[in-house]
Design an enzyme around this catalytic site. Structure first.
Site, mmCIF file in Angstrom:
data_model
loop_
_atom_site.group_PDB
_atom_site.id
_atom_site.type_symbol
_atom_site.label_atom_id
_atom_site.label_comp_id
_atom_site.label_asym_id
_atom_site.label_seq_id
_atom_site.Cartn_x
_atom_site.Cartn_y
_atom_site.Cartn_z
ATOM 1 N N ARG A 114 -48.053 -6.021 -38.599
ATOM 2 C CA ARG A 114 -47.073 -6.414 -37.594
ATOM 3 C C ARG A 114 -47.543 -7.714 -36.967
ATOM 4 O O ARG A 114 -48.728 -8.071 -37.033
ATOM 5 C CB ARG A 114 -46.922 -5.354 -36.503
ATOM 6 C CG ARG A 114 -48.175 -5.180 -35.661
ATOM 7 C CD ARG A 114 -47.895 -4.413 -34.383
ATOM 8 N NE ARG A 114 -49.059 -4.416 -33.503
ATOM 9 C CZ ARG A 114 -49.041 -4.037 -32.239
ATOM 10 N NH1 ARG A 114 -47.920 -3.627 -31.697
ATOM 11 N NH2 ARG A 114 -50.128 -4.076 -31.503
ATOM 12 N N ASN A 152 -42.776 -8.227 -28.821
ATOM 13 C CA ASN A 152 -43.710 -7.179 -28.405
ATOM 14 C C ASN A 152 -45.116 -7.732 -28.382
ATOM 15 O O ASN A 152 -45.609 -8.244 -29.400
ATOM 16 C CB ASN A 152 -43.660 -5.995 -29.382
ATOM 17 C CG ASN A 152 -44.535 -4.842 -28.944
ATOM 18 O OD1 ASN A 152 -44.208 -4.132 -27.994
ATOM 19 N ND2 ASN A 152 -45.650 -4.646 -29.634
ATOM 20 N N GLU A 153 -45.756 -7.681 -27.217
ATOM 21 C CA GLU A 153 -47.167 -8.046 -27.086
ATOM 22 C C GLU A 153 -47.495 -9.374 -27.783
ATOM 23 O O GLU A 153 -48.290 -9.437 -28.728
ATOM 24 C CB GLU A 153 -48.058 -6.919 -27.627
ATOM 25 C CG GLU A 153 -47.939 -5.638 -26.825
ATOM 26 C CD GLU A 153 -48.722 -4.475 -27.407
ATOM 27 O OE1 GLU A 153 -48.898 -3.473 -26.686
ATOM 28 O OE2 GLU A 153 -49.142 -4.557 -28.579
ATOM 29 N N CYS A 161 -51.720 -20.282 -35.579
ATOM 30 C CA CYS A 161 -51.575 -20.507 -37.013
ATOM 31 C C CYS A 161 -51.987 -21.950 -37.297
ATOM 32 O O CYS A 161 -51.844 -22.826 -36.435
ATOM 33 C CB CYS A 161 -50.129 -20.252 -37.432
ATOM 34 S SG CYS A 161 -49.713 -20.771 -39.112
ATOM 35 N N CYS A 163 -51.099 -23.788 -40.288
ATOM 36 C CA CYS A 163 -50.378 -24.269 -41.463
ATOM 37 C C CYS A 163 -49.840 -25.682 -41.227
ATOM 38 O O CYS A 163 -49.997 -26.266 -40.148
ATOM 39 C CB CYS A 163 -49.241 -23.310 -41.796
ATOM 40 S SG CYS A 163 -47.866 -23.361 -40.610
ATOM 41 N N GLU A 312 -46.279 0.393 -21.145
ATOM 42 C CA GLU A 312 -46.948 1.241 -22.131
ATOM 43 C C GLU A 312 -48.323 1.657 -21.600
ATOM 44 O O GLU A 312 -49.054 0.842 -21.041
ATOM 45 C CB GLU A 312 -47.191 0.510 -23.463
ATOM 46 C CG GLU A 312 -45.984 0.245 -24.310
ATOM 47 C CD GLU A 312 -46.380 -0.397 -25.638
ATOM 48 O OE1 GLU A 312 -47.530 -0.170 -26.106
ATOM 49 O OE2 GLU A 312 -45.567 -1.138 -26.206
ATOM 50 N N HIS A 363 -52.172 8.145 -32.654
ATOM 51 C CA HIS A 363 -52.037 7.701 -31.269
ATOM 52 C C HIS A 363 -51.235 8.758 -30.512
ATOM 53 O O HIS A 363 -50.191 9.211 -30.961
ATOM 54 C CB HIS A 363 -51.294 6.361 -31.246
ATOM 55 C CG HIS A 363 -51.305 5.665 -29.920
ATOM 56 N ND1 HIS A 363 -50.661 6.173 -28.810
ATOM 57 C CD2 HIS A 363 -51.865 4.496 -29.524
ATOM 58 C CE1 HIS A 363 -50.829 5.337 -27.801
ATOM 59 N NE2 HIS A 363 -51.561 4.319 -28.204
#
Length: 673
Positions: A114, A152-153, A161, A163, A312, A363
């Site tokens: 992910r 998300n997060e 990155c 590239c 969360e 989890h």
């Protein structure tokens, strides 16, 4: 202007990530029935569902999500609806392999996890905008929608990155940030080692080099990577604002975990409508509740003291540490309510139903593998009832006693290579300073180095290596106007480009501290130095020492041995109406408390010796009243003094004088006045 609170909630939020796509539709009815039994009123949906929503390029399947949202609405459960842009589908990467990130070593990561995203990829940016707009158009008016959850997060597990797309983007970012290649050369000090650039086209990302890379280039690349992720968030946020005006937009932060140390949350806090945070206990032998309190205080501070939300945490064990113990009975509620005490408007978990497959099947969840005949489920139901009884707390704000100056960019700079000691860790200093204040029962706000500090009688500054001239002026003004300041070693050393300030250390902090530093003298592994202070009191330091020269400061503790023997170790400088303390070695929490105690006297912060260790007392207040939270993390019953009579909301009992808090329990008193 969007609201900053989830729509449709009258009290505190309770629920978690709901992933119905992992289960047959026949399970959904049982889910919502059990959610109502537990008191769930808010769930996060769709965060990892891009491949389900768009199984092939341009072919969309929203019917299943329609049914989920309709079902939740029928049962009065509100929805935090995710844009699934953290997990593009396999077909997307097959068409656009260049959207997978590349490491500093030139390795392109593969699909199968992910968050494997090059945030500079034009193809990713367009695809993310398209799916976000389609969701916004379709669900903007849905009655279950409480808020939007983008991505998300961010920063987990990849932020930077290297590239070719990122190289081109980095050059554009540098042109905007610096204006010219000559300005880049000046900021990076490229005259050293012959690194001068004649044009932006010659500049590459700081890929793997045979020895140390230019530290100013690395620092700018960290800023660039953070800004690039934020650009993508803002694009999605603006689309959601356009098609769903008034509905708050958030993304979940991770202020406490090292996995997200690449994100400058001061900058991100200005972009979200509602600050939210994910927090997971690090079970490495430390007092986990102290780290929890620190994360909650830091998140509240990123929100500017405004309402925030714990989006969360875990009901019991997690699955990604070397060892993942279960939470003790009662610990889940205690952890959750500790976040509420420090400003959260509820408590949500990852996730609702524990997965049977995939990387996170071990989890914990609200509905565990063991089902409703389990301790976890019984505690979840109990927590839902407890949060319901605290509904009137919503909208109040946590009161702080002191402040800690913290800056993510200074943290990044301190972790670059070839510093005076590889053992120095800015986060360790922040943790230790925080633990010392926590054990003195002080609630802490965090502050950017250039923020207004005038509201705080005591401000601590652990290892602010990168400090601007504006920071120095801000701290000097704070002390002159009556504040008490405590600064640790290795502060005020470089400017925003990692260039050493001209003159002696500590640069812009020389005036406020009333001293200069001739030289650092880091200590060897296991080496310690003794300090002698008032009335012969002794302290012990390790890791670091300095040759301190007072320029108006008085010496309070002196080095007894080591290379700095007979030189100042801890100093105090009277400036204007206030005082500034400086600590030139690493003190553990106990020794540090001795110095903080002396500084607290200057700040007129009375000791709270009547409160037992590991019993938190935190206050929230506002138009809805004043509340005192007492959280007992010990195995012994405790009593805490009450400032006024009141009603204990979890039991309904009247409270006065001294409040009894059973071992491992929480009590919340609504004060009469």
């Amino acid at each position: 202007m969007p609201d900053i609170t989830p729509h449709g909630l009258d009290g505190l939020a309770f629920g978690g990530d709901y992933n119905p796509e992992q289960w047959p539709e026949s399970v959904w009815q049982e889910d919502v029935r059990l959610m109502r039994e537990a008191g769930v009123n808010l769930v996060s949906v769709g965060i990892f569902s891009w491949a389900m929503l768009e199984p092939e390029p341009g072919r969309y399947e929203f019917d299943w999500l329609d049914r989920v949202l309709d079902l939740l609405h029928e049962h009065d459960i509100r929805v935090d609806l995710g844009t699934p842009t953290v997990a593009p589908p396999a077909w997307f990467y097959r068409a656009h392999p260049e959207a997978l990130p590349v490491s500093r070593e030139g390795v392109r990561y593969a699909f199968g996890s992910r968050g494997a995203i090059c945030h500079s990829s034009p193809a990713y940016r367009e695809a993310a905008a398209t799916i976000t707009e389609l969701l916004a158009r379709r669900y903007a008016g849905h009655p279950a929608l409480a808020m939007w959850h983008v991505h998300n997060e961010y920063g987990v597990p990849v932020s930077a990155c290297y590239c070719e797309n990122c190289a081109a983007h980095f050059r554009r970012w540098l042109a905007t940030a610096h204006g010219s290649v000559e300005a880049v050369n000046a900021a990076w000090g490229t005259a050293f080692w012959g690194q001068r650039y004649a044009s932006f086209e010659e500049i590459e990302p700081p890929r793997a080099t045979p020895t140390v890379c230019n530290p100013a280039q690395l620092l700018d690349y960290a800023r660039f990577a953070d800004a690039t992720m934020r650009e993508n968030f803002v694009r999605e946020r603006d689309l959601l604002h356009r098609f769903a005006p008034g509905t708050p937009v958030t993304t979940n932060f991770m202020t406490a975990l090292s996995q997200c140390d690449s994100v400058d949350y001061w900058a991100w806090g200005r972009e979200v409508d509602l600050v939210t945070n994910d927090h997971y206990l690090i079970t490495d032998g430390r007092r986990t509740h102290v780290n929890l309190a620190m994360a909650a205080d830091l998140t509240r501070s990123v929100a500017g003291g405004a309402p925030w939300l714990l989006l969360e945490h875990s009901t019991s064990g997690v699955n990604w540490q070397p060892r993942n113990p279960a939470k003790a009975p009662g610990q889940m509620a205690r952890n959750s309510l500790a976040h509420v005490a420090r400003g959260s408007e509820g408590a949500l978990f990852f996730q609702w139903r524990q997965s049977r497959r995939g990387a996170e099947k071990f989890h914990s969840a609200m509905l565990p593998h063991a089902g409703t005949e389990s301790r976890v489920w019984r505690e979840v139901v109990g927590l839902g009832a407890a949060l319901d009884s605290l509904a009137t707390v919503r909208g109040t704000r946590t009161a702080a006693d002191a402040a800690m100056v913290w800056d993510w960019q200074s943290w990044w700079a301190q972790r670059l290579e070839w510093r005076p000691s590889q053992d120095h860790d800015a986060r360790e200093r922040a943790d230790t300073f925080y633990e010392t204040l926590y054990d003195r029962h002080l609630t802490v706000d965090f502050a950017h180095p250039e923020a207004d500090l005038s509201a705080y009688p005591l401000v601590v500054v652990p290892a602010l290596y990168l400090a601007t001239e504006a920071t120095g002026e801000n701290l000097r003004r704070y002390v002159e106007n009556g504040g008490t300041l405590v600064v640790s070693y290795f502060s005020g050393i470089v400017d925003e480009h990692d260039a050493v300030h001209p003159g002696a250390h500590p640069g812009p902090l020389r005036d406020v501290l009333g001293l200069t530093i001739e030289e650092f003298s880091p200590l060897g592994e296991g080496e310690r130095v003794r300090l002698t202070g008032p009335e012969g009191a002794e302290l012990t330091g390790d890791l670091w020492s300095e040759f301190v020269v007072p320029k108006g400061a008085e010496t309070v503790w002196t080095y007894t041995d080591g290379l700095a023997a007979e030189r100042p170790a801890v100093t105090r400088h009277r400036l204007g109406e206030g005082t500034a303390w400086y600590i030139s070695t690493r003190l553990d929490a106990g020794a540090l408390d001795t110095v903080i105690a002396a500084a607290s006297e200057d700040a007129r912060l009375a000791p709270r010796a009547e409160l037992p260790r590991d019993v938190e007392v935190v206050r929230r207040g506002g138009e809805h009243g004043a509340y005192l939270f007492a959280i007992n993390h010990t195995a012994t019953d405790a009593k805490v003094p009450l400032p006024a009579h009141g009603t204990e909301l979890l039991t309904g009992e009247r409270a006065a004088g001294r409040l009894g808090v059973p071992a491992g329990a929480v009590r919340v008193v609504r004060l009469d006045s």
